[in-house]
Design a protein around this motif. Structure first.
Motif, PDB file in Angstrom:
ATOM      1  N   UNK A  61      -1.140  -3.627  -2.291  1.00 26.75           N
ATOM      2  CA  UNK A  61      -1.478  -2.858  -3.490  1.00 26.75           C
ATOM      3  C   UNK A  61      -2.719  -3.417  -4.166  1.00 26.75           C
ATOM      4  N   UNK A  62      -2.845  -4.731  -4.190  1.00 26.19           N
ATOM      5  CA  UNK A  62      -4.017  -5.335  -4.823  1.00 26.19           C
ATOM      6  C   UNK A  62      -5.291  -5.080  -4.026  1.00 26.19           C
ATOM      7  N   UNK A  63      -5.159  -4.835  -2.731  1.00 28.19           N
ATOM      8  CA  UNK A  63      -6.327  -4.595  -1.889  1.00 28.19           C
ATOM      9  C   UNK A  63      -6.792  -3.139  -1.930  1.00 28.19           C
ATOM     10  N   UNK A  64      -6.122  -2.298  -2.685  1.00 27.33           N
ATOM     11  CA  UNK A  64      -6.617  -0.939  -2.873  1.00 27.33           C
ATOM     12  C   UNK A  64      -7.800  -0.966  -3.835  1.00 27.33           C
ATOM     13  N   UNK A  65      -8.567   0.137  -3.856  1.00 28.80           N
ATOM     14  CA  UNK A  65      -9.674   0.226  -4.791  1.00 28.80           C
ATOM     15  C   UNK A  65      -9.141   0.329  -6.218  1.00 28.80           C
ATOM     16  N   UNK A  66      -9.990   0.024  -7.172  1.00 27.78           N
ATOM     17  CA  UNK A  66      -9.568   0.099  -8.568  1.00 27.78           C
ATOM     18  C   UNK A  66      -9.188   1.523  -8.956  1.00 27.78           C
ATOM     19  N   UNK A  67      -9.862   2.525  -8.373  1.00 28.32           N
ATOM     20  CA  UNK A  67      -9.535   3.918  -8.686  1.00 28.32           C
ATOM     21  C   UNK A  67      -8.160   4.305  -8.178  1.00 28.32           C
ATOM     22  N   UNK A  68      -7.641   3.555  -7.208  1.00 25.79           N
ATOM     23  CA  UNK A  68      -6.322   3.849  -6.637  1.00 25.79           C
ATOM     24  C   UNK A  68      -5.246   2.884  -7.118  1.00 25.79           C
ATOM     25  N   UNK A  86     -18.912   5.202  15.891  1.00 25.66           N
ATOM     26  CA  UNK A  86     -19.020   6.594  16.320  1.00 25.66           C
ATOM     27  C   UNK A  86     -18.509   7.554  15.251  1.00 25.66           C
ATOM     28  N   UNK A  87     -17.435   7.165  14.573  1.00 26.61           N
ATOM     29  CA  UNK A  87     -16.889   8.025  13.524  1.00 26.61           C
ATOM     30  C   UNK A  87     -17.855   8.153  12.348  1.00 26.61           C
ATOM     31  N   UNK A  93     -15.832  -0.579   5.203  1.00 28.05           N
ATOM     32  CA  UNK A  93     -14.481  -1.062   4.899  1.00 28.05           C
ATOM     33  C   UNK A  93     -13.599   0.069   4.376  1.00 28.05           C
ATOM     34  N   UNK A  94     -14.143   0.881   3.468  1.00 24.33           N
ATOM     35  CA  UNK A  94     -13.364   1.989   2.916  1.00 24.33           C
ATOM     36  C   UNK A  94     -13.027   3.012   3.996  1.00 24.33           C
ATOM     37  N   UNK A  95     -13.960   3.215   4.945  1.00 26.10           N
ATOM     38  CA  UNK A  95     -13.678   4.150   6.037  1.00 26.10           C
ATOM     39  C   UNK A  95     -12.596   3.602   6.968  1.00 26.10           C
ATOM     40  N   UNK A  96     -12.628   2.304   7.220  1.00 23.94           N
ATOM     41  CA  UNK A  96     -11.626   1.688   8.097  1.00 23.94           C
ATOM     42  C   UNK A  96     -10.244   1.737   7.464  1.00 23.94           C
ATOM     43  N   UNK A  97     -10.175   1.483   6.152  1.00 26.78           N
ATOM     44  CA  UNK A  97      -8.895   1.497   5.456  1.00 26.78           C
ATOM     45  C   UNK A  97      -8.473   2.895   5.018  1.00 26.78           C
ATOM     46  N   UNK A  98      -9.288   3.913   5.360  1.00 24.68           N
ATOM     47  CA  UNK A  98      -8.974   5.308   5.032  1.00 24.68           C
ATOM     48  C   UNK A  98      -8.887   5.543   3.524  1.00 24.68           C
ATOM     49  N   UNK A  99      -9.703   4.815   2.762  1.00 24.52           N
ATOM     50  CA  UNK A  99      -9.743   5.027   1.323  1.00 24.52           C
ATOM     51  C   UNK A  99     -11.042   5.709   0.956  1.00 24.52           C
TER      52      UNK A  99
END
Length: 807
Positions: free
Chosen positions: A279-286, A356-357, A458-464
């Motif tokens: 939970x702490x590793x989520x973005x501040x907006x989340x 590639x993504x 990082x945000x793309x890898x974590x799907x955030x």
């Protein structure tokens, strides 16, 4: 006995006593010898007092040269000094194992002075009939393999040292750990060692020598255990081992249960983890704190290197890797895992799917990008994923330039029947390939400007993504007040206060009933709002007209409602009052339960208002000091006629988010304010910035066709104007349209693109708003449409409005 001998190369550092105490504690040291101490006199005695030993014997250092400190405990052994020398101290030891001798040696770094050391040790050895051990830094080695590096003409095995060992019939006790005890630069040697005669070896058959890691010195400490591992002090640090046979005992479950309960209730050093790491590793907006998982961050770094193989194809390192692993010379290399490859390459290969993504093409001349199979749409996907019919291999290899008409627009008849309408709307927002734009380019689709960044990877890898899941989190990080109160609100947002409901769920309490009112289960909302002792406070703070709303909304909505709107009596700072009230009520609850008198006497409403008032005034002063004096002035804004000989082209964009449509429009007028020409264009599904730039491009195209020689283009989008007037990256999402604009500006005429406020751009705004019903092609207006007459009259009369502008 455990004995540590260490050439510490000085003892004057403030942290040195702590290092010695750590050695003493970790290895249960009974006897410590420090060599080359660099201290003498009262200062040396004061340093040794901090080590925690009972007895000591020293050879004073001469300036910064030499020095031997020997310190030991009174643990039943009798230690007596037999002989002192500037290069050694000779002890007689009587302990439970018997009588033996120990010599602590610090050999001089000068070859000639070491000769005196060897002679004295020979004399001691000649008369020695008891067990004898020699330990220390001899500043010499016996064999060639005990040195690494250095020149051939450097130090060599000391034959006098070897002669002393042979004469006294000494044996090397061996060692475990690193092979060299001294290292400086690229040279290493075994200068520190332990020697003993046969009698000592027979007295301590389990003795062992360990070379410890170097600590604040280029010499490694030596640990000598006379009884092996039995008294090393490491038994308490042995890892826990579970025995399967324990399960056969009938009382095993009770033992485990009792042990865990004892740990929870008695071990006050352990803290309760309120919020999970994920939970702490989520973005501040989340709702997180913006921390990052190390594993995913490492993937982002590997993705950065993979992206460099594409985006930095001509850099020195990229061709080396491409050639070594046979990736080919294409812009997009062929990357895959290889069993014999380096860890770096396999790390890149594992993260290649993220590269590639993240790839998206920016259309230039359209000769490299495959129309159907390459990702060039604004959403980063390929057209073949939306096709209504299958394609042959020949169709998939067709490039984007094959789908451009002779007039320079998209040749819709070749593909619109194969795609859904919403995808055709996406294509309409992309400028068709053109020969005036340089080749196609690859960009990073996960960033707003097309440039790679590890954060976006990082945000793309974590799907955030950057979208806000709940308005509370955005309001929380905008809230102005003390950080400890903000942290408290963050815990409230996660419902992680240790109320009785949470304590019972964790096995810390037997009941979840509120201990203050005994009326209901004590969850977060009950504690902060619904409990009788909290409710009486809120009834004084919240306006009566808002009670029905305040006391009847769920937790997150309740928090966001109070941080984002005014629910109280006391002006516009309700968000601050609400936050401090929640925090104060929680502190009151804890003080009452745990019998603390700190919050018992003051009126809570008065205390809350005082806290919030002080905080608001402090934040106001802080903000005023950071912003400085205001430089905004009020100006009258209206449309102004251009200079004689110039044509003014006002352009604007419009957007309808509900329909996913954008459009642009523009109107050209002369120095008398007369309508010359106009245009409208439906741009399909695109960004507002893209539509603003389309408007500027269409205005320049229409002006060139109309043979205007001096053109002033006005837009109310400052970002678009800055992009046009400054340089831009080929990775930018709007780079194709920007390249077209720069092409038109470079033609043989005078062009200026400037910013105007919205109040002076009403005509273009009205025209863009009527473009949604038009076709996807450019519509030229030779005469002003009827709906534009009122706006044109307002502009001619010079009517406008006042606006606060920067000075």
């Amino acid at each position: 006995m455990n004995c540590v001998v260490w050439n510490c190369r000085g003892t004057g550092a403030k942290s040195f006593p702590g290092v010695v105490r750590d050695l003493k504690r970790n290895f249960q040291v009974d006897f410590l010898a420090l060599l080359e101490t660099h201290q003498e006199g009262f200062r040396a005695q004061r340093i040794m007092d901090k080590f925690g030993f009972d007895q000591r014997e020293i050879v004073e250092a001469v300036g910064y040269a030499g020095g031997i400190w020997c310190l030991w405990k009174n643990n039943g052994s009798r230690i007596r000094v037999v002989q002192r020398h500037n290069q050694f101290i000779h002890f007689h030891i009587l302990d439970c194992s018997g009588s033996w001798f120990l010599t602590i040696v610090y050999g001089s770094p000068h070859f000639a002075q070491r000769g005196d050391l060897w002679n004295n040790l020979k004399s001691i050895g000649t008369a020695m009939v008891d067990p004898w051990c020699l330990v220390g830094d001899f500043n010499a080695f016996l064999f060639d393999f005990e040195k690494y590096g250095g020149s051939n003409s450097g130090s060599r095995p000391d034959r006098h040292f070897r002669d002393m060992v042979d004469v006294n019939s000494l044996v090397d006790l061996g060692y475990s750990g690193p092979g060299f005890t001294w290292k400086r630069g690229g040279v290493a040697a075994r200068l520190d060692r332990a020697l003993a005669n046969t009698g000592w070896r027979n007295l301590f058959p389990e003795a062992s020598v360990l070379h410890l890691p170097p600590l604040k010195s280029d010499h490694s400490p030596i640990l000598i255990r006379t009884h092996g591992m039995s008294d090393s002090g490491t038994r308490k640090d042995r890892p826990f081992r579970f025995l399967a046979s324990w399960l056969l005992h009938e009382d095993f479950p009770n033992v485990v249960k009792d042990s865990w309960q004892t740990d929870w209730h008695c071990d006050t050093s352990r803290k309760v983890h309120l919020v999970s790491w994920s939970s702490m590793c989520k973005t501040k907006q989340n709702g997180g704190l913006g921390l990052r998982h190390v594993r995913n961050q490492n993937k982002a770094f590997m993705t950065k290197l993979g992206w460099g193989l594409v985006n930095q194809k001509d850099a020195l390192w990229a061709p080396v890797l491409r050639a070594k692993y046979k990736c080919g010379d294409d812009l997009i290399p062929k990357v895959g895992r290889i069993a014999s490859a380096s860890r770096l390459w396999n790390g890149i290969a594992d993260s290649w799917k993220y590269v590639q993504d993240g790839m998206v093409w920016r259309l230039g001349d359209g000769k490299r990008v495959r129309f159907w199979s390459d990702p060039w749409l604004p959403n980063g996907l390929a057209l073949c994923q939306y096709s209504l019919a299958p394609f042959s291999d020949a169709d998939l290899d067709k490039v984007a330039a094959d789908f451009v008409s002779a007039s320079g627009g998209w040749e819709w008849g070749k593909f619109d029947f194969l795609l859904p309408n919403e995808i055709c709307s996406l294509i309409a927002a992309v400028p068709p390939p053109s020969c005036v734009v340089q080749g196609d380019h690859v960009a990073w689709r996960h960033s707003s400007d097309g440039v790679f960044s590890t954060k976006s990877a990082y945000l793309a890898i974590t799907k955030e993504d950057g979208t806000v899941r709940h308005s509370f989190w955005k309001l929380l990080w905008k809230w102005k007040g003390m950080e400890k109160v903000r942290s408290f609100l963050w815990l409230c947002g996660h419902d992680r206060l240790l109320t009785n409901v949470a304590r019972k769920r964790r096995g810390l309490a037997a009941t979840d009933v509120c201990a203050r009112c005994n009326g209901a289960a004590e969850d977060l909302l009950h504690t902060l709002r619904d409990c009788a002792k909290a409710r009486c406070i809120w009834l004084k703070l919240v306006h009566p007209s808002k009670w029905h709303l305040f006391f009847n909304v769920p937790r997150l909505n309740w928090l966001s409602l109070n941080l984002g709107s005014n629910m109280g009596w006391h002006g516009s700072d309700w968000g601050v009052i609400f936050a401090y009230a929640c925090w104060y009520i929680w502190r009151m609850r804890n003080a009452e339960i745990f019998d603390s008198p700190h919050y018992g006497s003051a009126d809570p409403v008065y205390a809350i208002l005082k806290l919030s008032g002080d905080s608001s005034r402090a934040m106001s002063k802080l903000c005023a000091g950071n912003l400085g004096p205001s430089s905004h002035i009020q100006r009258f804004i209206c449309w102004e006629k251009p200079n004689v000989g110039w044509v003014k082209f006002n352009v604007d964009a419009a957007s309808r988010e509900s329909l996913n449509l954008t459009a642009c429009g523009g109107i050209a007028r002369d120095s008398d304010g007369r309508f010359l020409i106009g245009f409208m264009r439906n741009l399909g599904d695109g960004s507002v910035l893209n539509a603003e730039l389309w408007g500027i491009s269409c205005a320049l195209e229409v002006a060139w066709r109309s043979r205007f020689k001096k053109v002033l283009v006005e837009s109310d989008c400052l970002l678009a104007v800055n992009l046009v007037n400054d340089s831009f990256s080929v990775s930018h999402p709007c780079s194709p349209i920007l390249a077209r604009i720069h092409y038109w500006i470079s033609c043989d005429w005078e062009v200026q693109v400037v910013h105007i406020h919205r109040e002076g751009n009403r005509a273009a705004d009205t025209l863009a708003g009527h473009a949604f019903s038009g076709s996807l092609d450019l519509i030229i207006l030779d005469d002003a449409p009827a709906f534009l007459f009122p706006v044109l009259c307002v502009d001619l009369e010079g009517r406008g409005s006042y606006r606060l502008c920067s000075g």
